[in-house]
Motif scaffolding. Structure first.
Motif, PDB file in Angstrom:
ATOM      1  N   GLU A 200     103.201  27.789  20.449  1.00  0.00           N
ATOM      2  CA  GLU A 200     104.385  26.981  20.733  1.00  0.00           C
ATOM      3  C   GLU A 200     104.933  27.295  22.120  1.00  0.00           C
ATOM      4  N   ASP A 201     104.958  28.578  22.488  1.00  0.00           N
ATOM      5  CA  ASP A 201     105.455  28.933  23.822  1.00  0.00           C
ATOM      6  C   ASP A 201     104.526  28.432  24.924  1.00  0.00           C
ATOM      7  N   ILE A 202     103.221  28.439  24.662  1.00  0.00           N
ATOM      8  CA  ILE A 202     102.285  27.893  25.652  1.00  0.00           C
ATOM      9  C   ILE A 202     102.548  26.407  25.859  1.00  0.00           C
ATOM     10  N   LEU A 203     102.688  25.660  24.762  1.00  0.00           N
ATOM     11  CA  LEU A 203     102.923  24.219  24.861  1.00  0.00           C
ATOM     12  C   LEU A 203     104.250  23.916  25.550  1.00  0.00           C
TER      13      LEU A 203
ATOM     14  N   ALA B  59     101.297  16.911  39.772  1.00  0.00           N
ATOM     15  CA  ALA B  59     100.208  17.886  39.896  1.00  0.00           C
ATOM     16  C   ALA B  59      99.274  17.817  38.696  1.00  0.00           C
ATOM     17  N   ASN B  60      98.069  18.329  38.862  1.00  0.00           N
ATOM     18  CA  ASN B  60      97.201  18.596  37.726  1.00  0.00           C
ATOM     19  C   ASN B  60      97.651  19.921  37.109  1.00  0.00           C
ATOM     20  N   ILE B  61      98.160  19.856  35.874  1.00  0.00           N
ATOM     21  CA  ILE B  61      98.494  21.078  35.139  1.00  0.00           C
ATOM     22  C   ILE B  61      97.234  21.475  34.383  1.00  0.00           C
ATOM     23  N   ARG B  62      96.673  22.623  34.725  1.00  0.00           N
ATOM     24  CA  ARG B  62      95.315  22.987  34.327  1.00  0.00           C
ATOM     25  C   ARG B  62      95.322  24.136  33.309  1.00  0.00           C
ATOM     26  N   LEU B  63      94.742  23.918  32.157  1.00  0.00           N
ATOM     27  CA  LEU B  63      94.609  24.984  31.167  1.00  0.00           C
ATOM     28  C   LEU B  63      93.572  25.985  31.643  1.00  0.00           C
ATOM     29  N   GLY B  64      93.922  27.282  31.552  1.00  0.00           N
ATOM     30  CA  GLY B  64      92.996  28.328  31.938  1.00  0.00           C
ATOM     31  C   GLY B  64      92.683  29.233  30.766  1.00  0.00           C
ATOM     32  N   ALA B  65      92.729  30.530  30.999  1.00  0.00           N
ATOM     33  CA  ALA B  65      92.446  31.493  29.940  1.00  0.00           C
ATOM     34  C   ALA B  65      93.453  31.343  28.803  1.00  0.00           C
TER      35      ALA B  65
ATOM     36  N   LEU C 105      85.350  16.523  23.660  1.00  0.00           N
ATOM     37  CA  LEU C 105      86.761  16.537  23.265  1.00  0.00           C
ATOM     38  C   LEU C 105      87.555  15.458  23.997  1.00  0.00           C
ATOM     39  N   ILE C 106      87.418  15.401  25.318  1.00  0.00           N
ATOM     40  CA  ILE C 106      88.222  14.425  26.052  1.00  0.00           C
ATOM     41  C   ILE C 106      87.770  12.992  25.740  1.00  0.00           C
ATOM     42  N   ARG C 107      86.476  12.819  25.463  1.00  0.00           N
ATOM     43  CA  ARG C 107      85.998  11.481  25.090  1.00  0.00           C
ATOM     44  C   ARG C 107      86.634  11.042  23.770  1.00  0.00           C
ATOM     45  N   GLU C 108      86.650  11.957  22.806  1.00  0.00           N
ATOM     46  CA  GLU C 108      87.228  11.635  21.504  1.00  0.00           C
ATOM     47  C   GLU C 108      88.719  11.335  21.609  1.00  0.00           C
ATOM     48  N   MET C 109      89.398  11.957  22.582  1.00  0.00           N
ATOM     49  CA  MET C 109      90.830  11.754  22.763  1.00  0.00           C
ATOM     50  C   MET C 109      91.157  10.523  23.617  1.00  0.00           C
ATOM     51  N   GLY C 110      90.134   9.854  24.097  1.00  0.00           N
ATOM     52  CA  GLY C 110      90.352   8.653  24.905  1.00  0.00           C
ATOM     53  C   GLY C 110      90.552   8.931  26.381  1.00  0.00           C
TER      54      GLY C 110
ATOM     55  N   ALA D  84      93.551  20.919  22.575  1.00  0.00           N
ATOM     56  CA  ALA D  84      93.674  19.462  22.488  1.00  0.00           C
ATOM     57  C   ALA D  84      95.136  19.041  22.450  1.00  0.00           C
ATOM     58  N   THR D  85      95.973  19.826  21.778  1.00  0.00           N
ATOM     59  CA  THR D  85      97.396  19.498  21.709  1.00  0.00           C
ATOM     60  C   THR D  85      98.036  19.506  23.093  1.00  0.00           C
ATOM     61  N   ALA D  86      97.573  20.397  23.970  1.00  0.00           N
ATOM     62  CA  ALA D  86      98.153  20.486  25.315  1.00  0.00           C
ATOM     63  C   ALA D  86      97.797  19.274  26.163  1.00  0.00           C
ATOM     64  N   PHE D  87      96.649  18.644  25.886  1.00  0.00           N
ATOM     65  CA  PHE D  87      96.266  17.450  26.631  1.00  0.00           C
ATOM     66  C   PHE D  87      97.138  16.256  26.274  1.00  0.00           C
ATOM     67  N   ARG D  88      97.979  16.411  25.262  1.00  0.00           N
ATOM     68  CA  ARG D  88      98.975  15.382  24.948  1.00  0.00           C
ATOM     69  C   ARG D  88     100.386  15.948  25.090  1.00  0.00           C
ATOM     70  N   ALA D  89     100.509  16.988  25.906  1.00  0.00           N
ATOM     71  CA  ALA D  89     101.819  17.600  26.144  1.00  0.00           C
ATOM     72  C   ALA D  89     102.011  17.979  27.597  1.00  0.00           C
ATOM     73  N   GLY D  90     101.216  17.356  28.487  1.00  0.00           N
ATOM     74  CA  GLY D  90     101.416  17.593  29.911  1.00  0.00           C
ATOM     75  C   GLY D  90     100.221  18.122  30.670  1.00  0.00           C
ATOM     76  N   ALA D  91      99.223  18.702  29.978  1.00  0.00           N
ATOM     77  CA  ALA D  91      98.050  19.252  30.666  1.00  0.00           C
ATOM     78  C   ALA D  91      97.082  18.134  31.008  1.00  0.00           C
ATOM     79  N   SER D  92      96.666  18.070  32.271  1.00  0.00           N
ATOM     80  CA  SER D  92      95.765  17.020  32.726  1.00  0.00           C
ATOM     81  C   SER D  92      94.467  17.571  33.297  1.00  0.00           C
ATOM     82  N   ALA D  93      94.207  18.859  33.070  1.00  0.00           N
ATOM     83  CA  ALA D  93      93.016  19.486  33.634  1.00  0.00           C
ATOM     84  C   ALA D  93      92.720  20.768  32.869  1.00  0.00           C
ATOM     85  N   SER D  94      91.508  21.291  33.054  1.00  0.00           N
ATOM     86  CA  SER D  94      91.159  22.549  32.403  1.00  0.00           C
ATOM     87  C   SER D  94      90.039  23.240  33.156  1.00  0.00           C
TER      88      SER D  94
END
Length: 336
Positions: free
Chosen positions: A252-255, A268-274, A313-318, A284-294
């Motif tokens: 929850e804190d990460i999201l 900006a591209n907000i990029r998920l890392g480690a 994953l990204i294909r399945e999410m559209g 996957a939840t973060a890609f619908r909460a502001g993350a646009s990269a990884s």
């Protein structure tokens, strides 16, 4: 009432408003994370479209670092059992880059341990980048520590378009994490890279004992620097480092952090890392909460996700990771 505040702020940002350090931050902390994420996703869709940028890295030189960053397995003073080796052979680097390109990644970066890459090994890196630029189409990023303007110029001339250099945390908290170089050293390095025409990828790590105020400060510092790609890493406490005792940060804190960074840095591209595995559905939840990269593929000292898994994953999410579908500036997306 809370939802109205989020909607109002989202609409203002889409219309051109930018959150500043003097704004009321209560909306970010009082709003349930699901509602805040919905607003962040609206901003993500507006500014980034359906594009998810995927970058990969290889550890081009490992271990024996003289810095004392408390989170890092590479520091020579930490007993982590990390592999140690000198700069990787050019043929191996090119093979890694080609494999990542063929798997569909947008960008490939060589990362090296140590305060700064220099001397013969820096020349080796330049030769490798030149050959990759000549033979491959994948966009090239570099991460070689505290370099000089002349080194950045040579990297750009060799075909590198982006430079990765995290600020890691807030200016206030940085001395608690590292004492062998300063926060100001990192800012100077970022500005030098920008001055030589490189897109800078810069973010940090959350879950190192910092406060929410420190996270806000990091987000605003990146906004003020004009950073186009912001990797957010969640601490994966590594045995043998001074932070090995810290518990994992909650999903929850990460999201919430991802959403806050999207509101403060909307373009900006907000990029998920480690730390993606700390999130539900591996991020996957973060890609619908502001993350646009990884960051994807085999990461440095923390396990990641394969390119094939992320492509599916990204294909399945559209979503798509085609550069032509990206709305972020060319430096952040990897377009030539």
């Amino acid at each position: 009432m809370r939802e109205n505040r989020v909607n109002e702020l989202t609409k203002k940002i889409i219309a051109g408003y930018r959150v500043s350090r003097t704004d009321d931050r209560s909306v970010f902390m009082d709003t349930p994370v699901e509602e805040l994420g919905e607003g962040a996703y609206r901003l993500q869709k507006h500014f980034c479209g359906n594009h998810i940028d995927l970058c990969t890295i290889v550890n081009g030189r490992s271990g024996r670092c003289g810095e004392d960053c408390k989170y890092c397995a590479q520091a020579g003073r930490h007993k982590t059992g990390v592999d140690t080796y000198n700069f990787m052979a050019q043929a191996d680097l090119i093979a890694h880059a080609k494999a990542n390109q063929d798997a569909g990644a947008n960008r490939f970066s060589i990362v090296t341990s140590g305060g700064a890459l220099s001397g013969a090994e820096f020349e080796q890196a330049l030769d490798a980048y030149k050959e990759m630029r000549r033979t491959l189409s994948i966009d090239l990023c570099a991460s070689h520590g505290l370099l000089t303007r002349s080194q950045f110029r040579r990297l750009r001339e060799a075909g590198v378009t982006s430079y990765h250099h995290n600020i890691e945390t807030s200016e206030r908290y940085f001395p608690e994490i590292c004492t062998t170089h300063s926060y100001a050293d990192r800012i100077r390095t970022i500005k030098a890279a920008q001055a030589e025409g490189l897109c800078v990828c810069s973010g940090g790590i959350i879950g190192m004992g910092e406060t929410w105020e420190d996270r806000f400060d990091m987000a605003f510092a990146l906004q003020e620097l004009g950073i186009e790609s912001i990797p957010l890493n969640s601490l994966m406490a590594i045995p043998g480092t001074p932070l090995e005792h810290l518990p994992p940060i909650s999903g929850e804190d990460i999201l919430r952090t991802v959403a806050i960074f999207r509101f403060i840095n909307p373009t900006a591209n907000i990029r998920l890392g480690a730390g993606r595995k700390l999130l539900p559905e591996n991020g996957a939840t973060a890609f619908r909460a502001g993350a646009s990269a990884s960051i994807t593929g085999n990461m440095l000292t923390t396990s990641g996700t394969t390119i094939a898994e992320d492509m599916e994953l990204i294909r399945e999410m559209g979503f798509t990771n085609r550069s032509e579908d990206c709305r972020v500036s060319s430096g952040a997306c990897g377009a030539h």
